[in-house]
Structures are given as C-alpha cells and as structure tokens.
Enzyme design. Structure first.
Site, mmCIF file in Angstrom:
data_model
loop_
_atom_site.group_PDB
_atom_site.id
_atom_site.type_symbol
_atom_site.label_atom_id
_atom_site.label_comp_id
_atom_site.label_asym_id
_atom_site.label_seq_id
_atom_site.Cartn_x
_atom_site.Cartn_y
_atom_site.Cartn_z
ATOM 1 C CG ASP A 1 -2.455 -5.508 -2.447
ATOM 2 O OD1 ASP A 1 -2.991 -5.545 -1.769
ATOM 3 O OD2 ASP A 1 -1.189 -5.032 -1.979
ATOM 4 C CD GLN B 1 -0.106 -8.636 0.014
ATOM 5 O OE1 GLN B 1 0.195 -7.492 -0.395
ATOM 6 N NE2 GLN B 1 -1.303 -9.047 1.135
ATOM 7 C CE LYS C 1 -10.788 -7.846 9.283
ATOM 8 N NZ LYS C 1 -9.575 -8.341 9.494
ATOM 9 C CB CYS D 1 -1.185 -0.017 1.846
ATOM 10 S SG CYS D 1 -0.053 -1.114 2.405
ATOM 11 N NE ARG E 1 3.256 -9.618 4.383
ATOM 12 C CZ ARG E 1 1.408 -9.035 4.479
ATOM 13 N NH1 ARG E 1 1.107 -10.571 5.104
ATOM 14 N NH2 ARG E 1 0.944 -8.333 4.237
ATOM 15 C CG HIS F 1 -5.648 -1.572 2.392
ATOM 16 N ND1 HIS F 1 -4.410 -1.121 1.653
ATOM 17 C CD2 HIS F 1 -5.987 -0.600 2.668
ATOM 18 C CE1 HIS F 1 -4.319 -0.795 2.781
ATOM 19 N NE2 HIS F 1 -5.026 -0.113 3.146
ATOM 20 C CG HIS G 1 -3.626 -0.198 -2.822
ATOM 21 N ND1 HIS G 1 -2.978 -0.878 -3.732
ATOM 22 C CD2 HIS G 1 -4.007 -0.951 -1.590
ATOM 23 C CE1 HIS G 1 -2.415 -1.813 -1.781
ATOM 24 N NE2 HIS G 1 -3.472 -2.263 -0.533
#
Length: 638
Positions: free
Chosen positions: A384, A382, A466, A335, A364, A512, A386
């Site tokens: 991912d 990911q 979420k 992000c 991670r 997200h 946004h």
RNA sequence: GCCAUCGUAGCUCAGUGGUAGAGCACUUCCUUGGUAAGGAAGAGGUCGCCGGUUCGAUCCCGGCCGAUGGCUCCA
C-alpha cells in the site's frame, strides 16, 4: 440486390432479396453454411444464418475462431442442455441460460429434486442425441400476453417476471426440436456443428443474484464443434489444476491453511523467504523513487474508524475488540493510520508530493464461502502507499505510477495488461471542478504513458476516480492486481492540510495505490503463472547441494557454508539415498540449480551443476567461479 | 452467509454395521552410490467434532466445524 460475403480473407458476391435467409445465399455460392460458418457479423451486430438478410449487404462470416461465433454456439448449446434436462426432469422450471467466457450455464429451479454429478453422462448423451438430429433454431415473435399465457400454463413465474420487464413488442421465442424458450438470440442455424459437450458442474445460484431470492441450480457446461477441441479444453483444465497454488504451496513447502485459523495463511520458512525477497525487492524500488516507508498499528480505536467512514460503510468486514474496556477495531485498510502520520506536524507545499508506503497487514472478515487459498484470505499484506499532493501534481504523480506499474508487471512477465479508468459516479463528494481536473489528469497521464485503456463511466468510487490494472497470466486467466484511486474525502474527514505558497492552509489530494495488491495473493498468482518454476532471484531454494554419498558430507558442508556466505539460498540433501533419488526429489521441488558434489569435486574444489530451467549440465566448475556466476544471475532485477 | 460435493495416517487414496488398510513421506538398519524412485524392518489413525439410532457406528440419521466448486458473465 448484391450482397458481399467476407470469408477467410476473400470476398464473394451474390445476388439476393431481402427476405432470403443468409444460409441460402451461402449454400448457393458453395460456402459451408451451417457447418464451419456459425454466424455472421453485419454493421456491428450478429446476424444469424437463418435470418433474412433484410437491407444488409455486407456480411463478415464468423467461424469457431471468433469469440462472437462461440457465444452464439454456446447460447444454442444452452438451449440443448435445457432440452436434455427437461427430458429427465419434465417439471423443472427454466430461468436464464446465457453463454459465458468458457461455455454456458442454465439456471434451473428443480423444485427440490436437483440432478447430481452422476446424472451428467446421461444428460450429455441426450444432448448429443438432440444435437445430431439436427435441431433447427426458429425465431418467433410473440406478444407479451401470449408469452405470459404460455408460461402461466407451465407454472414458470421466473420467465413471467422476465417478460414483464421486457418491451412488450420485442418478445421472441426460439423453437428447436420440440423445445421452446423465451430468448432474444442469436442462435445457430441448426445444432449440427455442436459435436461435443461436457456438463462441468453444478452450483447454487440465486435468482437474479440476490440472496433474498430462491436459490436455483446452475448447471455449467461447455460444447465444441469436435471432440478433439473438448479434449484439449479438458487438458487445459487439468493443467490449471496441476498449477493450483494451493497444491504448489504444499509441494514446495511454502504455506499451509488450518482449521485453527480459516482464511489465515501459515507461512513456512521457504514461503517466508519468497515473501521477504519480494518485499525487499519492492522496498528498494520504492525507496529509489522518492517513497518513504511507514508502519502503522494493526489495532486502532473504533473512534478512528467512525471518523474515516469505515464503521458506517465497512463494518461487516471488520473485526472488533476491546482494550481497557474501550472499543477498538483491527484495521481493514491502512489509510487512516497513514493520515495520522501526515498530520503529526504542519506540512508545507514544499514537501509535497509526500509518498508514504506501508506493507500493511490488514484483516477483513470475508464470508466463509469465498475463501480460496491465497487468492481470498482474511489477513493479508498490502503493498500500500498513500501519496499526498496538490491537485496540480496529480498528473505527474499518476504518470510516475504508470511507469512503475509497467516496470513491476514486466518484471514477472505479465506482458498483457488491461487498464480501466472509472469516472465520477452519480453519488459523489467534492467539487465538479476537482473531479474534472482529476479525471483529465488521469487520462492525460494514461495517454502520455501510451497505455491503452478503457473508460468505465460512472464506475468510480464516491470519493474519487480510479484506474484498475488487470493482467493475463500464462494460462490466459485475468487477475486484477493494481489500483490507483484518487481520494477527495479522506483528507477532508481527517482535516489534512498543507501551507501553500500563499501562506494559507489547503487540502491535499490523497492517492491510494497498490501495485501487486496483496503479497499473499500475488504469490498465489505468480505460482500459477510460473507453475512453481520461480525465477532464480525469487526461488526459496536457489541451489540444492547433493553429496554423492556420505563420504562427501564434509565437502557438501564446505560448499553450503560458502553459498550462505555469498547470500545465496541453499539446502543440502543429507539423506542416505542414492544420487538418482536425490536428483529426482530436487527436481520435484523445482529447485533451479542442483550442485552435485562427490569425491571428484572435493578433490578439485569444483561442483557439477545441473540447471533445471535451462536443462543443462556442466561438470568440474571451480567452486569460486560457480558461486560468482550464480550471484550474478540471482541478482533481483532493478 | 446460501447451494452442491466432500472430510479415513504428514500427502494421495482403498475399505466395511462387529473399534482399519495401500503407496509415497517419516525413523532405524543394510547398502556408500555419479544425474529422475536400492533393500529390509518399524513407527504413525479417538476414521473432522458433538449428539442420536443400534447389543455394537468410521459406516445410518441430525447438528456443528473445515475444504472444494459456485452464488447477475442477467431472456
């Protein structure tokens, strides 16, 4: 008074008194109390058969097919397990022993002398001996001081700790055989129905799940009303082991793990094909839905992570490094990078919603003990994205996302979904109005998409509500895949803004979202879901060409060249083995299509096709026609 | 990170206080074959790493590394 018993679609009536236990009524009307009938449900709570009926008049009798009855069954089994263990380890200190989704466990302090798997058979034998007596479960109400005195005498500080946290007038013990345990119930009437048991495993578990507390030994077990069910369960465990993605990853030559990089998968050529097909498919889908792709750096200055809040809240999981003596961090999330692209220029409300997706590689630092194949790794990609939008656009964006989620999951045959909406926690940022507008938008979208969902009040992140998506695979295991999170914090922290119709700057809302979660983990799930039988469009090797003998190598080469030219993924078996062996190997590699080519095929420019998925065989298909057909069926879904 | 179990050939696994074996896979040769294992020979291991005990360790002990199952599903 009259009571009504509902059982297997029929309703029986009986006369009774409040102090009569339920099992007595069952026996009186000729029902199998204490064998098939395990417990009852009355006004939404579980009623054990040995309990007096009180003022209740309506009972739904529960058998093994009821999840609630199984919980009672396994809870009682946990007591028998504890009793059996105490017969061999009389000084062991019991703590808690609840039923779980599949079976039960008991956490026990063995004071440095825990059992080993070799002890399982005698524990099981003792368990069955106790169960067959049978033992009757008797509930006893006791005062807090009595209860504490009992456990002080036993030197069990864990139980005392539990009692001290309970309401003093609600403390109950259960006695079964000679065994007494602090327990709220409910239990079986007696142990008769428990006819099969398996002690499954040992594990360390901290007292109350806190690593600062002493570590106990958790004994897992499962029990059944008959041995056949136990066998069946053990078979499903074997089936799951056979489908283990780590095993399939090796068998299908997709990926591997090595000491040189624990938790970091090595992707082999065939695994890369799978990964790339999946990514290309999703990329196409997103581009057609108004997304744009970005890529942000893997290493960014530590300053950025301080600004985003990750340095304060997520440092433990991050890797750090230095470049030119300046501190940098490897990104654990995408992000912050995305926001940097957002603010490269002034944004107008006219370009919102701005949907930026990134197949972002994040690192991670997971604890070494939690690494598990592709399911838990230290580096993953990911899917991912946004989405930057105005508060008014939240609802329509979420709705579009929900439809995307549905489509994506159904593509892989994940029909069963659970959806959780998590709302504002106690500690939160942003205005109440923004929160309620956002939560309202999420709910409205969920309803509009006619998605069944469950609300988890107060479970949202501090920065926004979420939605989480959980799917069930073919072995009925649940996996959380996607998540949609609204974020009111990041846009503020990074000073994001857009110019509204009023000419003034406004703060956008950031969404997200990930659908698959991570490609690595999703491939693991997909492998176990399909048992490695990937659909044609995903299969790393779609067609394996088998020359009948070396005399047909030339034609095999011609066929594979034609397949490659048609963008089909193929492989030729150039070994000098006989056809039977080549077929066997191709089948074990779970290749969807086997094309056999020999002298006959070469002469007529045809192929003989063996279809693994459909278990069919066709001979003499003209090469061009065969390629055309496979191309059609190998198309990725839209 | 913590607990339990484990670590022998690429894979699956035997084995012993006196420096190691099988099957599959691999290489070569013979066989040139028609829908789930053709035959023979060969190559391949510092027995996870480091240290200790011992005349001698793959085996016994300790540490480390890695893997597997777990570590609130709360009486």
């Amino acid at each position: 008074m009259r009571v009504r018993l509902h059982w297997r679609g029929q309703t029986l009536e009986a006369e009774s008194e409040p102090d009569e236990p339920l099992y007595a009524i069952l026996l009186r009307v000729g029902l199998p109390g204490g064998s098939d009938i395990l417990a009852a449900k009355s006004s939404c709570s579980i009623h054990e058969l040995q309990a007096p009926i009180g003022e209740k008049q309506e009972f739904y009798l529960l058998e093994w097919d009821s999840p609630e009855a199984r919980q009672v069954f396994w809870h009682s089994s946990a007591h028998l397990l504890a009793e059996a263990i105490l017969s061999f380890w009389p000084n062991a200190k019991l703590t808690i022993g609840p039923p779980i989704e599949n079976g039960f466990y008991y956490d026990i302090d063995f004071e440095g002398n825990p059992p080993s798997p070799e002890d399982f058979p005698r524990i099981e034998a003792k368990f069955l001996e106790l169960a067959s007596k049978p033992e009757y479960f008797v509930r006893k109400k006791v005062s807090a001081s009595e209860a504490i005195a009992y456990y002080e005498q036993q030197g069990n500080r864990y139980k005392i700790e539990l009692i001290q946290e309970l309401p003093p007038d609600e403390i109950t013990f259960y006695e079964s055989g000679g065994f007494v345990d602090l327990c709220k119930g409910p239990h079986l009437w007696h142990s008769g129905p428990i006819r099969a048991v398996k002690v499954l495993s040992l594990a360390g578990a901290y007292w109350r799940g806190d690593s600062r507390n002493p570590q106990l030994t958790r004994v897992y077990g499962i029990s059944f009303p008959n041995p056949a069910l136990l066998e069946e369960y053990l078979h499903t465990l074997e089936e799951a082991a056979r489908r283990d993605h780590r095993l399939l990853g090796r068998q299908l030559d997709l990926f591997s793990f090595h000491e040189e990089g624990p938790g970091f998968p090595f992707w082999h050529p065939k695994g890369m094909r799978l990964l790339n097909v999946l990514q290309e498919w999703l990329r196409g889908k997103l581009l057609r839905r108004g997304y744009e792709e970005i890529k942000t750096p893997i290493i960014l200055t530590q300053r950025l992570w301080e600004q985003s809040g990750h340095y304060d809240n997520y440092r433990e999981n991050m890797y750090f490094t230095h470049i030119d003596e300046q501190p940098y961090a490897v990104k654990p999330m995408n992000c912050p990078g995305s926001t940097i692209i957002y603010r490269t220029r002034l944004r107008s409300y006219r370009e919102l919603p701005l949907r930026l997706f990134e197949f972002g590689l994040v690192h991670r630092h997971e604890l070494s003990g939690v690494l598990t194949g592709l399911f838990r790794v230290r580096a993953f990609t990911q899917d991912d994205a946004h989405i930057y939008c105005t508060p008014d656009q939240i609802e329509s964006e979420i709705l579009a996302l929900l439809e995307l989620v549905r489509e994506v999951y159904e593509t892989f045959g994940f029909q069963e979904r659970e959806i959780y909406l998590s709302t504002r926690p106690k500690k939160y940022i942003g205005s109440l109005e923004l929160w309620s507008q956002a939560e309202g938008a999420l709910e409205a979208a969920l309803r509009m998409a006619s998605f069944q969902y469950q609300v988890n009040p107060g479970e949202g992140a501090f920065y926004g509500p979420k939605i989480d998506f959980v799917i069930k695979d073919s072995l009925q295991r649940r996996w959380q895949l996607g998540t949609i999170q609204l974020d009111f914090s990041m846009p503020q922290r990074f000073g994001l803004s857009y110019v509204g119709p009023d000419g003034a700057p406004h703060t956008p809302v950031m969404i997200h979202r990930a659908l698959l979660g991570s490609f690595e983990r999703f491939i693991g799930i997909l492998l176990e879901h399909t048992g490695g039988e990937l659909p044609l469009w995903l299969a790393p090797v779609q067609i394996k060409v088998l020359p009948v003998s070396e005399k047909s190598f030339d034609y095999a080469r011609q066929v594979s060249t034609a397949l490659q030219a048609a963008n089909l993924r193929c492989e030729v078996d150039w070994s000098s083995e006989k056809l039977g062996k080549k077929i066997r190997e191709a089948e074990q590699e779970k290749v969807p299509l086997i094309w056999v080519v020999g002298a006959r095929e070469a002469e007529t420019q045809t192929v003989s096709i063996r279809n693994r998925r459909e278990r069919t065989q066709q001979e003499g298909i003209p090469l061009e026609e065969a390629i055309h057909t496979v191309r059609t069926f190998a198309q990725p879904p839209s």
